[in-house]
Each structure stands twice: as structure tokens, then as C-alpha cells.
Design an enzyme around this catalytic site. Structure first.
Site, PDB file in Angstrom:
ATOM      1  N   ILE A 165      68.150 -85.773  -7.311  1.00 41.47           N
ATOM      2  CA  ILE A 165      67.522 -84.611  -6.694  1.00 41.47           C
ATOM      3  C   ILE A 165      66.075 -84.465  -7.203  1.00 41.47           C
ATOM      4  O   ILE A 165      65.579 -84.716  -8.232  1.00 41.47           O
ATOM      5  CB  ILE A 165      68.281 -83.239  -7.101  1.00 41.47           C
ATOM      6  CG1 ILE A 165      69.868 -83.621  -6.627  1.00 41.47           C
ATOM      7  CG2 ILE A 165      67.630 -81.987  -6.482  1.00 41.47           C
ATOM      8  CD1 ILE A 165      70.715 -82.332  -7.098  1.00 41.47           C
ATOM      9  N   GLU A 166      65.190 -83.878  -6.093  1.00 40.83           N
ATOM     10  CA  GLU A 166      63.850 -83.888  -6.453  1.00 40.83           C
ATOM     11  C   GLU A 166      63.380 -83.153  -7.475  1.00 40.83           C
ATOM     12  O   GLU A 166      62.353 -83.244  -8.270  1.00 40.83           O
ATOM     13  CB  GLU A 166      63.011 -83.778  -5.192  1.00 40.83           C
ATOM     14  CG  GLU A 166      63.281 -82.392  -4.595  1.00 40.83           C
ATOM     15  CD  GLU A 166      64.174 -82.454  -3.453  1.00 40.83           C
ATOM     16  OE1 GLU A 166      64.133 -81.872  -2.368  1.00 40.83           O
ATOM     17  OE2 GLU A 166      65.236 -83.402  -3.579  1.00 40.83           O
ATOM     18  N   GLN A 167      64.077 -81.826  -7.894  1.00 43.43           N
ATOM     19  CA  GLN A 167      63.814 -81.213  -8.993  1.00 43.43           C
ATOM     20  C   GLN A 167      63.936 -82.007 -10.412  1.00 43.43           C
ATOM     21  O   GLN A 167      63.491 -81.183 -11.447  1.00 43.43           O
ATOM     22  CB  GLN A 167      64.657 -79.942  -8.848  1.00 43.43           C
ATOM     23  CG  GLN A 167      64.312 -79.060  -7.970  1.00 43.43           C
ATOM     24  CD  GLN A 167      64.687 -79.312  -6.491  1.00 43.43           C
ATOM     25  OE1 GLN A 167      65.268 -80.269  -6.247  1.00 43.43           O
ATOM     26  NE2 GLN A 167      64.479 -78.064  -5.793  1.00 43.43           N
ATOM     27  N   GLY A 168      64.496 -83.146 -10.362  1.00 46.82           N
ATOM     28  CA  GLY A 168      64.391 -83.890 -11.643  1.00 46.82           C
ATOM     29  C   GLY A 168      65.593 -84.127 -12.166  1.00 46.82           C
ATOM     30  O   GLY A 168      65.926 -84.485 -13.429  1.00 46.82           O
TER      31      GLY A 168
END
Length: 510
Positions: free
Chosen positions: A321-324
Site C-alpha cells: 500500500i502506498e502509505q508504506g
């Protein structure tokens, strides 16, 4: 930069924010890592004194609750002059200011904004990348300008070693607003109880490299030094620390240990009750091979996780997920973007770098508009600035993009029967149009680079080919001449059409 930080109230911390300052903030939807007390103090100061005015606000991901929190704190006429944002929908009032040209509005890929802040923080000449080429971020397609008031060129086209690149231009950052769980007495900031660390270090770096100030909000102060391995932002970058004992981990609750990496039972609460959404998700999930590294977007495409879980295939995939975050159980709804029991947590800047290196095998994302060239729009409609979030960074760098959505919208009613569908009432809004309003994903560029793309709906599947969009599958019970072609703004290529798999059309969660 060797002095210790000043522990102060939120009001005192923001008192020095000057008119015309550029303010960069970290955070994500649902209150994740949002420095809410600092935002509230800045808003209160403006409403009480009329200052600061003319701010430039920079944020990579969307922050807010569609009402008063997050970037809504800045959505007052006169308070901001310019907004450079990756995602806007959490603040309808800011969207209204943009739609009526009362601010200069720019929408850029979330990853490009975060990575640009990192480059500013290293005093390098901006972010040079191929991400955003041939999309709305490309200066040939508007350069990220989201309204008529936005006139400055923030992005330029470069040619390096015979290949096109974009340069996202650097700018000075005067104030960074960041958050952590704890600060030690020296001012080191840690994020032990946070659901993500996002781009907080890059935001702080950008301000310090520009001669600006870093204001950090935390829930508590530790008695002694933090374990150096637990430090997210070193004290040398921090100018003021505001302690907020009432700080919540997210809007949903003060603390959920599973969101900060503690063990979770790994159970996905499968949501496949809507047979139309379930059919789309089941067909999309067929494009996820065993062992794939996968990213899913908000909305209908998120149900791909439910399908993989229901079919016992989730454990064989890696979710990024792009939030890490990696793996775990993704949270749905307004907290989408975080996970319970994640297997790894890295800064979102690192995650975007990993996406750029081609880590993603498949992404399953939303579908708002698609056209004959295979281009997709999810970022602007009727002059309303939505922003792409991580959509561009993800879709342009994944080997295969699977776009998920209903075939039409607004009034669509579909009867899903065992093995097929019947269109009861057609939607008033066509999603397959002659030309998208804005290019968030470039079909021709993807085809040129040999990347795959599918468009999955409840009644048909389309595929990106070098010659354009081809109709490849039709649901049992659907007539091409009656149920598909009259509701498209273009005629797709039609050859070798086969039935959509009957097993995707069934009611129930199984």
C-alpha cells in the site's frame, strides 16, 4: 541546528507562521499521522486575527473528514493562495475554492509530491522521473494545473539520454507540520503507536533545507532517550514539539495496537454482499497470479482483497500500500490505506521508490472514465479537482493494471443471477467515453511500454491493445448490440469475444 527543540503549546508553535509562507504537512485519510492540534491552532489563529494569509499548502495524500478536519482547516478564503495536493476529496470546501478560482489549485501524483519534498530536503534540483509522463501532470497536458487561477509551470519536460522525463520543480518550504507518537527530551520523534510514518521525514527535511521551521506534534514525552532505531525524525530537524495527550491514532479511535504493527489474527472480514461489486472483484482477482505483489485502490477494487481471502489465496500474495505498509489486513472505508498486523512498515517515500522500480506485478484500481485509447480518468470531473492520490505512481509502474467499475453509473440496476446478469435499469452516466476529461492513466503510453491493462465491469471485460481498447469478454445474459455498444462513446475493437467466467456471477460470500 544543534539547539534543542522548544516544547510549547500549539498556539505558540504556529504563532510564527508568516503571511505567504509555504506550509508542508504530512498525514493521510482518516486522521492517520495528521498533526490535528497544529492544524486546529493555525485555523484558530486565522479566524481570530486574519493571519496568516496567502499561504501555499503542500500535501501528498488526502487529509480530512469531508467536514472540518485535515486540510479543511485551511479552507478559508484568504488563508491560502495556492494548494499543491495529491488528493482533494477529503475537503469539499477546498475543492469549492479551487472550482471557483479563489485559490491556485494544482494536483500532482502523491508520490511525486512526497519524493519532491525529499529532493528539496537534499537541495537537489527537483524530482526527475518518468512518473506522470503523458498524464495530466505532463506540461503538454496541463502540468498539474487544476483551475484557471493556476498559471505557474511547476513541471517541465526533459530529455535525458534520449528518453523523456518530467522535472517537478523545487520550491522553498517555510514550515513543516509533522506528527509522531512520542518525543524524547532532546526532541527526537518516534512513531511507535502510529499506523504509518508516511513522508514525515521528507516534509521535515524540506523545511530545514529551506531555512524553515519544523513543528512536531506528539502524544507524550518519554522519560529518557528514545531507542535510536525507533526515531523517525531526528531532533536536529525539530524546532518545536507540541505535546497533545488527547491525540488519537486515527479518527476511529485513540489506539488500536494492531494498526501500529502488533499482531493481528489475520482474519479478513469478507465483504461480498453486493453481487455486482462481488462479480467485478471476482473477475479482477483472476488477474492476480499466485505469489504476486499487489496494490488495490479505494472502492470497488478493494474487494479484490475480499475475494482473495474468500478463495484462500491472500496468503500467497504480497499486498503493498502506498502509505508504506505491506500485507496485514487492509482497513476499508475512511481508514483505507492502513492495515492491521502489517508485516513491514516503511516511509511512503520508500514505498513510492519501490513502486518506481517495478515491484508491483498487478494493481487493481478504480474506473471512473475510460476512452478508446485506453486512457483512464479518476482525477477531475466537470472542473472539480479530485486529485489522483497514488493512482499515477501505481498504475504507471505496475506490470498489469486492472481497472474495476460498473459499466455505467447513476441509476444502474443489475440483477446478478447464477452464471450471468440481466440489466434491469441502465445508468445515466457513461463511463466509456470518446475522450476522458483528464488523463490519469495514459493507454497509448502503457501500450508503447508493453504494460498490460484490463477494464473489468459487471457485464464486459475490455483489454488494452496496441490498436486501442478491445472487447474481449461478455457476461452471459448480455447482448453486445443492446447492452454494450449503445452505452459507449466509441466502438471498441471486437474480435475473439468469449463469455465472462460464469463462476464470478453468484450471490453470497463464497
Amino acid at each position: 541546528m544543534g539547539h534543542g527543540p522548544l516544547f510549547s503549546s500549539a498556539a505558540d508553535a504556529v504563532a510564527g507562521v508568516a503571511d505567504g509562507a509555504t506550509v508542508a504537512i504530512t498525514g493521510s485519510g482518516g486522521g492517520v499521522l495528521e498533526p490535528d492540534s497544529l492544524l486546529a491552532a493555525l485555523e484558530s489563529r486565522f479566524l481570530g486575527t486574519g493571519a496568516p494569509r496567502g499561504l501555499t499548502l503542500v500535501h501528498a495524500l488526502g487529509l480530512g473528514d469531508r467536514d472540518r478536519r485535515g486540510t479543511n482547516a485551511f479552507a478559508h478564503e484568504g488563508m491560502v493562495r495556492r494548494v499543491i495536493g495529491g488528493h482533494w476529496t477529503w475537503s469539499p470546501r477546498m475543492m469549492e475554492l479551487a472550482a471557483t478560482d479563489r485559490i491556485e489549485a494544482y494536483a500532482l501524483p502523491a508520490g511525486a509530491i512526497s519524493l519532491l519534498l525529499r529532493e528539496i530536503g537534499a537541495r537537489r534540483p527537483g524530482l526527475v522521473t518518468r512518473t506522470g509522463l503523458h498524464t495530466f501532470a505532463d506540461p503538454r497536458n496541463g502540468g498539474g494545473r487544476a483551475n484557471r487561477a493556476a498559471r505557474e509551470d511547476l513541471v517541465e519536460l526533459l530529455e535525458l539520454d534520449g528518453a523523456e522525463h518530467l522535472r517537478y520543480r523545487p520550491f522553498p518550504v517555510d514550515v513543516a507540520l509533522v506528527r509522531g507518537s512520542e518525543a524524547d527530551p532532546s526532541g527526537n520523534i518516534g512513531c511507535a503507536d502510529e499506523a504509518a510514518v508516511l513522508d514525515s521525514l521528507a516534509v521535515a527535511q524540506a523545511a530545514k533545507a529551506s531555512g524553515g521551521r519544523v513543528l512536531a506534534q506528539v502524544k507524550r514525552v518519554t522519560d529518557g532517550p528514545l531507542d535510536p532505531r525507533a526515531v523517525t525524525i531526528p531532533a536536529a530537524l525539530v524546532d518545536a514539539v507540541v505535546v497533545c495527550p488527547e491525540q488519537w491514532q486515527t479518527y476511529a479511535g485513540e489506539d488500536d495496537p494492531a494498526l501500529s504493527g502488533a499482531s493481528a489474527d489475520g482474519t479478513v472480514h469478507v465483504d461480498l454482499d453486493d453481487p455486482v461489486r462481488a462479480a467485478v472483484a471476482r473477475r479482477a482477482a483472476m488477474e492476480v497470479p499466485q505469489g504476486a505483489v499487489l496494490n488495490v485502490g479505494f472502492g470497488m477494487s478493494a474487494h479484490v482483497i475480499d475475494v482473495l481471502a474468500a478463495e484462500g489465496r491472500l496468503a500467497g500474495s504480497t499486498i503493498a500500500i502506498e502509505q508504506g505498509l505491506f500485507d496485514g489486513v487492509p482497513v476499508s472505508g475512511d481508514l483505507f490505506g492502513i492495515s492491521r498486523g502489517a508485516s513491514a512498515r516503511v516511509p511512503s517515500t520508500t514505498q513510492f521508490d519501490l513502486f518506481g522500480m517495478g515491484m508491483l506485478d498487478v494493481c487493481c484500481l478504480g474506473l471512473a472514465q475510460a476512452d478508446a485509447s485506453g486512457s483512464v480518468n479518476v482525477s477531475q470531473f466537470g472542473g472539480r479537482t479530485i486529485g489522483p492520490g497514488g493512482f499515477v505512481d501505481i498504475s504507471q509502474n505496475a506490470r498489469k493494471a486492472v481497472f474495476c467499475g460498473t459499466f455505467t453509473a447513476k441509476g444502474l440496476e443489475v440483477d446478478v443471477r447464477d452464471g450471468g446478469v440481466r440489466i434491469v435499469s441502465e445508468g445515466r452516466v457513461h463511463k466509456f467515453v470518446d475522450a476522458v476529461e483528464q488523463i490519469t492513466y495514459s493507454g497509448p503510453f502503457a501500450a508503447q511500454e508493453g504494460r498490460e491493462a484490463l477494464f473489468v465491469t459487471e457485464r464486459a471485460v475490455f483489454e488494452l491493445t496496441p490498436g486501442g481498447v478491445a472487447l474481449t469478454e461478455v457476461a452471459p445474459g448480455v447482448d453486445v448490440e443492446r447492452d454494450i455498444l449503445p452505452h459507449m462513446g466509441f466502438r471498441p475493437l471486437i474480435k475473439d469475444v468469449r463469455p465472462m467466467p460464469a463462476e464470478v456471477f453468484r450471490k453470497g460470500r463464497a
